[in-house]
Design an enzyme around this catalytic site. Structure first.
Site, short mmCIF file in Angstrom:
data_model
loop_
_atom_site.label_atom_id
_atom_site.label_comp_id
_atom_site.label_asym_id
_atom_site.label_seq_id
_atom_site.Cartn_x
_atom_site.Cartn_y
_atom_site.Cartn_z
N ALA A 83 0.86 -1.17 0.00
CA ALA A 83 0.00 0.00 0.00
C ALA A 83 0.91 1.23 0.00
O ALA A 83 2.04 1.18 0.48
CB ALA A 83 -0.88 -0.02 1.24
N GLY A 128 0.53 -5.00 0.80
CA GLY A 128 -0.59 -5.06 -0.15
C GLY A 128 -0.21 -5.76 -1.45
O GLY A 128 -1.08 -6.30 -2.14
N GLU A 131 -0.43 -9.37 -0.73
CA GLU A 131 -1.87 -9.66 -0.59
C GLU A 131 -2.54 -9.72 -1.96
O GLU A 131 -3.42 -10.54 -2.20
CB GLU A 131 -2.52 -8.60 0.31
CG GLU A 131 -2.06 -8.75 1.77
CD GLU A 131 -2.33 -7.52 2.63
OE1 GLU A 131 -2.05 -6.40 2.18
OE2 GLU A 131 -2.82 -7.68 3.77
N GLU A 151 4.24 -5.09 7.54
CA GLU A 151 3.42 -4.10 8.24
C GLU A 151 3.92 -3.82 9.66
O GLU A 151 3.79 -2.70 10.15
CB GLU A 151 1.95 -4.56 8.30
CG GLU A 151 1.20 -4.44 6.97
CD GLU A 151 1.40 -5.62 6.04
OE1 GLU A 151 2.27 -6.48 6.31
OE2 GLU A 151 0.67 -5.70 5.04
#
Ligand code: DAK
Length: 275
Positions: A83, A128, A131, A151
């Site tokens: 992200a 992300g 993911e 993270e």
């Protein structure tokens, strides 16, 4: 556009023309490549990119000519490096929740596409990005691929499904190790742990992805898509119910023209011509 109305490839190309952060391009008969295209920030995902991905997936879902989707990142360094941290830094708690919900919904939509989706991981797949890759049906990795959920280094938890999908894919112990240390896994380890199906030199990754996608695209569309549904839905059911579902879908597949053609072709010693 009504999401139920099938569109042709020309209409799909027109609809994709306004995107700034992603590309959707044909590669071979029935095979399309979706590229996250923000190479300056290693293809990091901000809200605009997620919104465009969402539109692209709607388009793929209603374009019957697309039979297999490949997903990759622009450039030679990264699939998606997570992200967008600059974007996330500005978010309030509530905005963070909405951002996570947006990513979750997009990745779930990707996972639930009728067509098979193959991730081509050509470098960093972090947070992300990991993911996103795990939301595809399977992963082909370049030798320089790096997978991780870092993270914990940013003081947050995974927000786009990483804690759940990684655990299902590599098991609880290894997922816990990766999630709590933030360490990156290289391509060889990802292969060994079953996260990636194959590893190729970077220059060969796209070609190998297309080759595999073309194999799938020549099979019976209905059989391929029903098989995806079985695998997707079955993994969250107990074995008894999953097997009942498989019997039902097996029966359903007997109603298709492809079943008639496939079996006739075998008995007549010729290649099937699926509808
Ligand atoms: N976001 C924004 N920019 C990024 C980025 C990212 N994730 N990753 C890289 N960049 C940018 C860098 O800032 C740099 O920009 P400039 O300085 O050139 O302007 C450019 O891309 C090139 O990166 P580097 O110079 O750092 O390149 P290196 O080869 O030195 O290092 C690297 C590559 C991938 C190891 C490094 O860039 C890196 O560590 N990147 C960050 C990886 C990361 O931590 N990703 C985020 C994972 S966390 C949630 C919702 C979502 C999420 C969590 C919660 N809720 C709302 C609850 C998801 C979180 C994540 O994805």
């Amino acid at each position: 556009m009504n999401s139920q109305v099938p569109v042709g490839l020309a209409a799909a190309a027109e609809a994709s023309a306004g995107w700034q952060n992603i590309l959707l391009q044909p590669q071979a008969e029935g095979v399309y490549l979706l590229t996250v295209n923000r190479p300056k920030v290693l293809n990091a995902l901000n809200a605009d990119t997620l919104a465009e991905l969402d539109q692209a997936l709607d388009l793929v879902a209603k374009t019957p000519a697309i039979r297999v989707l490949l997903v990759t990142g622009s450039g030679e360094k990264a699939f998606v490096a997570g992200a967008d941290i600059a974007h996330m830094r500005q978010l309030s708690a509530l905005e963070g929740k909405f951002f996570a919900e947006q990513g979750m919904a997009v990745f779930r939509k990707l996972e639930n596409l009728r067509v098979p989706v193959i991730a081509l991981v050509n470098g960093y797949a972090l947070g992300g990005g990991c993911e996103l890759a795990m939301s595809c049906d399977f992963i082909l990795a370049a030798e320089n691929a790096r997978f991780g959920q870092p993270e914990v280094n940013l003081g947050v938890t995974p927000g786009f499904g990483g804690s759940q999908r990684l655990t299902r894919l590599v098991g609880r112990g290894m997922a816990m190790e990766l999630l709590t240390t933030g360490r990156m896994m290289n391509a060889a380890e990802a292969l060994q742990r079953g996260l990636a199906n194959h590893v190729y030199p970077q220059a060969e990754l796209l070609g190998e992805g297309i080759r595999l996608a073309e194999q799938i695209a020549t099979k019976s569309r209905s059989a391929v898509q029903l098989t995806k549904q079985l695998v997707q839905r079955g993994q969250d059911l107990d074995l008894d119910n999953a097997c009942v579902m498989e019997s039902d879908v097996f029966g359903l597949s007997f109603s298709t023209p492809d079943r008639e053609e496939g079996m006739a072709a075998f008995l007549e010693g010729r290649k099937p011509e699926f509808s």
